[in-house]
Write a protein that holds these residues in place. Structure first.
Motif, PDB file in Angstrom:
ATOM      1  N   ILE A 162       0.832  -1.193   0.000  1.00 49.53           N
ATOM      2  CA  ILE A 162       0.000   0.000   0.000  1.00 49.53           C
ATOM      3  C   ILE A 162       0.872   1.251   0.000  1.00 49.53           C
ATOM      4  O   ILE A 162       1.797   1.380   0.797  1.00 49.53           O
ATOM      5  N   ASP A 163       0.567   2.171  -0.900  1.00 42.07           N
ATOM      6  CA  ASP A 163       1.287   3.441  -0.962  1.00 42.07           C
ATOM      7  C   ASP A 163       0.464   4.500  -0.247  1.00 42.07           C
ATOM      8  O   ASP A 163      -0.526   5.003  -0.773  1.00 42.07           O
ATOM      9  N   PHE A 164       0.854   4.841   0.969  1.00 42.90           N
ATOM     10  CA  PHE A 164       0.109   5.831   1.742  1.00 42.90           C
ATOM     11  C   PHE A 164       0.634   7.243   1.544  1.00 42.90           C
ATOM     12  O   PHE A 164       0.157   8.176   2.193  1.00 42.90           O
ATOM     13  N   GLY A 217      -8.519   1.039  -9.989  1.00 42.34           N
ATOM     14  CA  GLY A 217      -7.276   0.857  -9.256  1.00 42.34           C
ATOM     15  C   GLY A 217      -6.543  -0.384  -9.717  1.00 42.34           C
ATOM     16  O   GLY A 217      -5.314  -0.391  -9.855  1.00 42.34           O
ATOM     17  N   ASN A 240      -6.256   7.008  -8.607  1.00 41.18           N
ATOM     18  CA  ASN A 240      -5.409   7.315  -7.448  1.00 41.18           C
ATOM     19  C   ASN A 240      -5.541   6.288  -6.331  1.00 41.18           C
ATOM     20  O   ASN A 240      -5.089   6.527  -5.210  1.00 41.18           O
ATOM     21  N   LEU A 241      -6.137   5.134  -6.610  1.00 43.75           N
ATOM     22  CA  LEU A 241      -6.229   4.070  -5.611  1.00 43.75           C
ATOM     23  C   LEU A 241      -5.054   3.114  -5.649  1.00 43.75           C
ATOM     24  O   LEU A 241      -4.807   2.401  -4.678  1.00 43.75           O
ATOM     25  N   THR A 242      -4.352   3.066  -6.763  1.00 42.25           N
ATOM     26  CA  THR A 242      -3.302   2.071  -6.906  1.00 42.25           C
ATOM     27  C   THR A 242      -2.191   2.265  -5.879  1.00 42.25           C
ATOM     28  O   THR A 242      -1.978   3.373  -5.376  1.00 42.25           O
ATOM     29  N   GLY A 243      -1.514   1.174  -5.566  1.00 44.06           N
ATOM     30  CA  GLY A 243      -0.418   1.238  -4.609  1.00 44.06           C
ATOM     31  C   GLY A 243       0.855   1.776  -5.245  1.00 44.06           C
ATOM     32  O   GLY A 243       0.834   2.397  -6.310  1.00 44.06           O
ATOM     33  N   GLY A 268      -7.703  13.291  -3.099  1.00 41.26           N
ATOM     34  CA  GLY A 268      -6.910  12.272  -2.431  1.00 41.26           C
ATOM     35  C   GLY A 268      -7.014  12.363  -0.924  1.00 41.26           C
ATOM     36  O   GLY A 268      -7.816  13.107  -0.363  1.00 41.26           O
ATOM     37  N   ASN A 278      -3.777   8.526   0.287  1.00 46.99           N
ATOM     38  CA  ASN A 278      -3.585   8.275  -1.142  1.00 46.99           C
ATOM     39  C   ASN A 278      -3.481   9.614  -1.883  1.00 46.99           C
ATOM     40  O   ASN A 278      -4.035  10.621  -1.453  1.00 46.99           O
ATOM     41  N   ARG A 284      -1.363  11.884  -9.024  1.00 44.06           N
ATOM     42  CA  ARG A 284      -1.115  10.542  -9.550  1.00 44.06           C
ATOM     43  C   ARG A 284      -0.872  10.585 -11.058  1.00 44.06           C
ATOM     44  O   ARG A 284       0.012   9.907 -11.590  1.00 44.06           O
TER      45      ARG A 284
END
Length: 359
Positions: A162-164, A217, A240-243, A268, A278, A284
């Protein structure tokens, strides 16, 4: 192990509650179809290869027929839609059409009208079903999450987790591995592409992925993880959901997002108000532009009387576009939809983009 299952369930509760609207937020399924092959913008469709012998023989696959592919201990379902011109000998372009959280093959096909419209342009459309969500019964959140048990979910976090963003993970999300959140969907969809390439006459230079919300995503995660196999991806309400995005393969990216989306926020940072960190949609897309070697600063065009802003980056190895729909929420925009008439028809624009993005 218990802590990992606990964290995974916390993450699933947030994601599930946030993305459930994806299966109910789109409108009427009565749409027009476009006949003929559209002239691709800014390029020509690559010359199709041929398959000898034909595969499969004409008539061997029933339109919309659901099939299964074993992967990761699950029987994964998908539906195949062949275009009227498919003869098994001329290689056809392929689109993976990915549904939102809790949705179905049938619903995704209906809200996008891709089997009909893409079929009219010669595309094979394959719509797979996400894996059912399984909630650990020994988790403290099991009772709260029980309502999401069995809902279809795409694990769009990929191999990098997960990319926070710069803010880091919120409390309770530290150390959550992507494998704890669901099936290996990157592996499944890559295997599905392999399977389809063996069973059908598919042009390997023209394989695409598109999706709505959770499926958006997942489509962009495929661009990150297996971008070398894809000519383009198109994300509606979820780019913008992708990790985190590993690798260096340039892939053409198109995104549609409403700035009034209250499920996947355009700015986001949140999903349904829950702080996740995110990135914003423009951030993104700027990252995709940088990855694709684009010049900084996109060109900006207003369309539909100012209801839509289109950002196009130039100088790219592969094109990058962002279509922002002002005042639009969490729905797939179809200009012909009576219930949710949109200022732009995403399905037509996605197909135009794919037409011009063959490798």
């Amino acid at each position: 192990m218990h802590r990992r299952r606990h964290l995974a369930t916390v993450a699933v509760i947030v994601l599930a509650g946030s993305l459930l609207a994806a299966c109910t937020g789109s409108g009427s399924t009565s749409h027009r179809s476009t006949s003929g092959t559209a002239a691709p913008p800014g390029g020509s469709v690559p010359v199709a290869e041929r398959c000898t012998p034909a595969r499969p023989a004409p008539g061997a696959i029933v339109a919309g027929q659901t099939q299964t592919l074993p992967h990761g201990g699950l029987e994964r379902r998908y539906a195949v839609h062949l275009p009227p011109t498919y003869d098994g000998s001329t290689a056809a372009p392929l689109i993976l059409n990915l549904h939102g959280f809790g949705s179905t093959i049938e619903r995704q096909d209906a809200i996008t009208d891709l089997p009909s419209r893409a079929g009219a342009r010669g595309y094979v459309v394959v719509t797979p079903q996400g894996a059912p969500l399984s909630v650990p019964v020994d988790s403290p959140e099991a009772e709260q999450a029980a309502g999401f048990e069995g809902f279809s979910f795409w694990n769009f976090f990929g191999s990098s987790g997960i990319d926070f963003g710069a803010a880091g993970p919120p409390p309770g999300f530290e150390g959550v591995a992507s494998s704890a959140l669901g099936a290996d969907d990157v592996g499944f969809l890559a295997a599905l592409i392999d399977h389809l390439a063996a069973e059908l006459c598919v042009d390997p230079r023209r394989i695409y992925a598109t999706g709505m919300s959770n499926g958006a995503g997942m489509a962009t995660t495929l661009g990150c993880e297996i971008g070398g196999r894809l000519a383009a991806v198109a994300a509606v309400s979820g780019v913008n959901l992708t990790g985190a995005c590993p690798g260096h393969d340039a892939v053409a990216v198109l995104a549609f997002h409403g700035d009034a989306d209250d499920v996947v926020a355009y700015t986001g940072g949140t999903l349904m108000g829950v702080q996740l960190g995110n990135p914003s949609v423009p951030a993104r897309m700027a990252a995709w532009a940088a990855r694709n070697g684009c010049d900084p600063g996109p060109g900006v065009e207003d369309r539909a009387g100012g209801q839509v802003t289109v950002m196009r980056w130039s100088g790219c190895d592969r094109p990058v576009q962002l279509w922002t729909l002002h005042g639009w929420g969490h729905r797939w925009p179809l200009g012909s939809s009576a219930e949710h008439a949109a200022p732009v028809d995403a399905t037509e624009q996605v197909l135009d983009f794919f037409d011009g993005s063959g490798s």
